[in-house]
Design a protein around this motif. Structure first.
Motif, short mmCIF file in Angstrom:
data_model
loop_
_atom_site.label_atom_id
_atom_site.label_comp_id
_atom_site.label_asym_id
_atom_site.label_seq_id
_atom_site.Cartn_x
_atom_site.Cartn_y
_atom_site.Cartn_z
N VAL A 179 23.11 -21.83 -38.33
CA VAL A 179 23.92 -20.63 -38.06
C VAL A 179 23.06 -19.55 -37.40
O VAL A 179 21.96 -19.25 -37.86
N LEU A 180 23.58 -18.96 -36.31
CA LEU A 180 22.99 -17.78 -35.70
C LEU A 180 24.03 -16.68 -35.76
O LEU A 180 25.19 -16.90 -35.42
N ALA A 181 23.62 -15.50 -36.22
CA ALA A 181 24.57 -14.41 -36.40
C ALA A 181 24.59 -13.49 -35.19
O ALA A 181 23.55 -13.21 -34.60
N GLY A 182 25.78 -13.03 -34.82
CA GLY A 182 25.92 -12.10 -33.70
C GLY A 182 26.41 -10.76 -34.20
O GLY A 182 25.75 -10.11 -35.01
N SER A 183 27.58 -10.37 -33.73
CA SER A 183 28.13 -9.07 -34.11
C SER A 183 28.40 -9.02 -35.60
O SER A 183 28.90 -9.97 -36.20
N CYS A 184 28.06 -7.89 -36.21
CA CYS A 184 28.35 -7.69 -37.62
C CYS A 184 28.82 -6.26 -37.82
O CYS A 184 28.04 -5.32 -37.74
N GLN A 230 28.06 -29.73 -36.68
CA GLN A 230 28.10 -29.38 -38.11
C GLN A 230 29.54 -29.26 -38.59
O GLN A 230 30.44 -28.96 -37.81
N ASP A 231 29.70 -29.48 -39.86
CA ASP A 231 31.02 -29.32 -40.46
C ASP A 231 31.33 -27.83 -40.52
O ASP A 231 30.71 -27.08 -41.27
N LEU A 232 32.31 -27.39 -39.72
CA LEU A 232 32.58 -25.96 -39.64
C LEU A 232 33.10 -25.35 -40.94
O LEU A 232 32.59 -24.31 -41.37
N PRO A 233 34.14 -25.96 -41.57
CA PRO A 233 34.62 -25.35 -42.82
C PRO A 233 33.51 -25.22 -43.86
O PRO A 233 33.37 -24.17 -44.50
N ASP A 234 32.69 -26.26 -44.00
CA ASP A 234 31.58 -26.20 -44.97
C ASP A 234 30.61 -25.09 -44.60
O ASP A 234 30.13 -24.33 -45.45
N THR A 235 30.30 -25.02 -43.31
CA THR A 235 29.32 -24.03 -42.85
C THR A 235 29.83 -22.61 -43.11
O THR A 235 29.11 -21.76 -43.63
N ILE A 236 31.10 -22.38 -42.75
CA ILE A 236 31.66 -21.04 -42.93
C ILE A 236 31.71 -20.67 -44.41
O ILE A 236 31.41 -19.53 -44.80
N ASP A 290 35.59 -11.47 -42.75
CA ASP A 290 36.16 -12.17 -41.59
C ASP A 290 35.02 -12.81 -40.80
O ASP A 290 34.27 -12.10 -40.13
N VAL A 291 34.87 -14.12 -40.90
CA VAL A 291 33.80 -14.82 -40.20
C VAL A 291 34.40 -15.56 -39.01
O VAL A 291 35.30 -16.38 -39.18
N THR A 292 33.95 -15.23 -37.81
CA THR A 292 34.47 -15.86 -36.60
C THR A 292 33.38 -16.69 -35.94
O THR A 292 32.28 -16.19 -35.71
N VAL A 293 33.70 -17.95 -35.65
CA VAL A 293 32.75 -18.78 -34.89
C VAL A 293 32.98 -18.48 -33.41
O VAL A 293 34.02 -18.83 -32.86
N THR A 294 32.03 -17.82 -32.78
CA THR A 294 32.22 -17.39 -31.39
C THR A 294 31.73 -18.44 -30.40
O THR A 294 32.07 -18.40 -29.22
N ASP A 295 30.89 -19.36 -30.87
CA ASP A 295 30.37 -20.37 -29.95
C ASP A 295 29.70 -21.47 -30.76
O ASP A 295 29.41 -21.30 -31.95
N LEU A 296 29.48 -22.60 -30.10
CA LEU A 296 28.67 -23.66 -30.69
C LEU A 296 27.39 -23.74 -29.86
O LEU A 296 27.45 -23.66 -28.64
#
Lengths: 205, 193
Positions: free
Chosen positions: A125-130, A158-164, A187-193
């Motif tokens: 996971v890499l975090a962007g806007s917070c 990666q398994d997205l639901p697990d990761t989130i 509110d966690v948004t996956v903005t990119d892979l």
């Protein structure tokens, strides 16, 4: 590069028109110099050839040796820039911390750093806007659970639901343990892979 | 942090890598900005040195440009790649410094020779001393706009449209300035054919 683009409109500025002895316009002769489809006239005309030779002489005199930018020592500049950046006051939104009768506050950017770090504890996971929004209006925040909007990018495969889920748990834990910040909506948004950075590349046969 | 944002393999990865960092930096994340500064400083320093002609002035220009970028980041909407956006900021900073260095003079007026510390750098040692001196002096006589347009075109190899956007003038005006600069500089070299 202009070498590959179609011919531009000639002599847009009449003031600049400068004719060679042969009647050709110098600006155009220079623009076309070195192109594969050079005017056949230029190849034989003494005036045109001299003009092109002059430009090539100039270019040879000024073109820098191919020093890759990577060789440039940037340490001093980076240090000076970052020293100045850290001295700059960039007051952001303040968030209320703790209970209703307390008077503790934290800058949003500081709390965001903690939450991004927490999100990045989860592998891949890499975090962007917070953005962290306390209850109440923008000008008059009140105490209570804050809303968090976090953008992340996740490694391919990666398994997205697990990761989130893991990200959310990590955020809640960090907010409570490190900040004392009560979280409301998360509110966690996956903005990119993104490509997994540290994985060794597949070896081709 | 720097380790996980390590060097990029290709341009596409670099741009994608910038994206996340730019978002974070815009929200006040200084560490993210530091990675961006590290990443882009070499190219920006090279550009500024070519425009300013001295390393010290280039460093000042790049430092100012990065600070200005830091302040403007919250308004940066990502229409251009971050590197392109920075390129414009550095170009503008250098243009302003060049304008301030030598007040705009009439092109026909006899300008003073450039001081040695202002010598325009990208002159190869292969030329004779006298030829280099003449060329450097001719470069010192270019207007700030002529110098910037010419360096971006001939040394940086940028298309006219890109230069026009960076300098904030029409492509036709860039062409005219590049031509005038070529004219003045080749004229200075005529004696050294």
């Amino acid at each position: 590069m202009a070498m590959n683009t179609p011919y531009p409109p000639e002599n847009p500025d009449d003031e600049e028109l400068e004719l060679l002895a042969c009647g050709r316009d110098l600006a155009t002769v220079w623009e076309h110099a070195g192109r594969p489809d050079t005017d056949p006239h230029t190849a034989t005309c003494p005036s045109c050839r001299q003009a092109v030779a002059d430009l090539e002489h100039l270019r040879a005199a000024v073109l820098p040796p191919a020093a890759p930018p990577a060789d440039i020592d940037t340490t001093a500049v980076v240090r000076r820039v970052m020293d100045a950046v850290r001295l700059e006051l960039r007051p952001g939104r303040t968030l209320p911390l703790g209970e209703a009768d307390e008077d503790s506050w934290i800058y949003e950017s500081v709390a965001a750093r903690t939450l991004r770090t927490a999100a990045e504890q989860v592998p891949g996971v890499l975090a962007g806007s917070c953005r962290i929004t306390p209850p109440g209006s923008r000008t008059h925040p009140t105490r209570g659970p804050s809303t968090v909007h976090l953008g992340v990018t996740v490694a391919y495969g990666q398994d997205l639901p697990d990761t989130i889920r893991a990200v959310r748990e990590s955020l809640v834990r960090a907010a409570r343990q490190h900040l004392g910040l009560a979280l409301g909506d998360l509110d966690v948004t996956v903005t990119d892979l993104h490509e997994p950075p540290s994985q060794p590349r597949e070896t081709r046969p | 942090m720097n380790a996980r944002w390590g060097p990029d393999d290709d341009e596409e990865t670099a741009v994608a890598g910038d994206l996340l960092l730019v978002v974070r930096a815009a929200e006040g994340d200084e560490e993210a900005f530091e990675v961006l500064v590290h990443r882009h400083a070499p190219a920006m320093l090279q550009l500024a040195e070519r425009l300013m002609g001295s390393r010290a002035e280039a460093e000042d220009a790049v430092q100012d440009a990065f600070l200005s970028a830091w302040r403007s980041l919250p308004e940066y909407r990502g229409e251009a790649a971050f590197g392109t956006w920075l390129y414009r900021i550095v170009t503008n900073r250098c243009l302003n410094l060049l304008r301030a260095r030598r007040p705009a003079t009439d092109l026909d007026a006899v300008a003073e020779p450039a001081a040695p510390e202002h010598q325009s750098s990208p002159v190869r040692a292969a030329e004779s001393h006298a030829a280099v001196r003449d060329l450097v002096q001719a470069m010192g006589n270019l207007s700030a706009e002529q110098k910037v347009c010419w360096v971006l075109r001939e040394i940086e190899g940028q298309p006219y449209e890109t230069i026009a956007q960076a300098v904030g003038i029409r492509p036709e005006a860039v062409r005219a300035r590049v031509f005038r600069a070529r004219r003045m500089l080749t004229e200075a070299m005529v004696a050294w054919r």
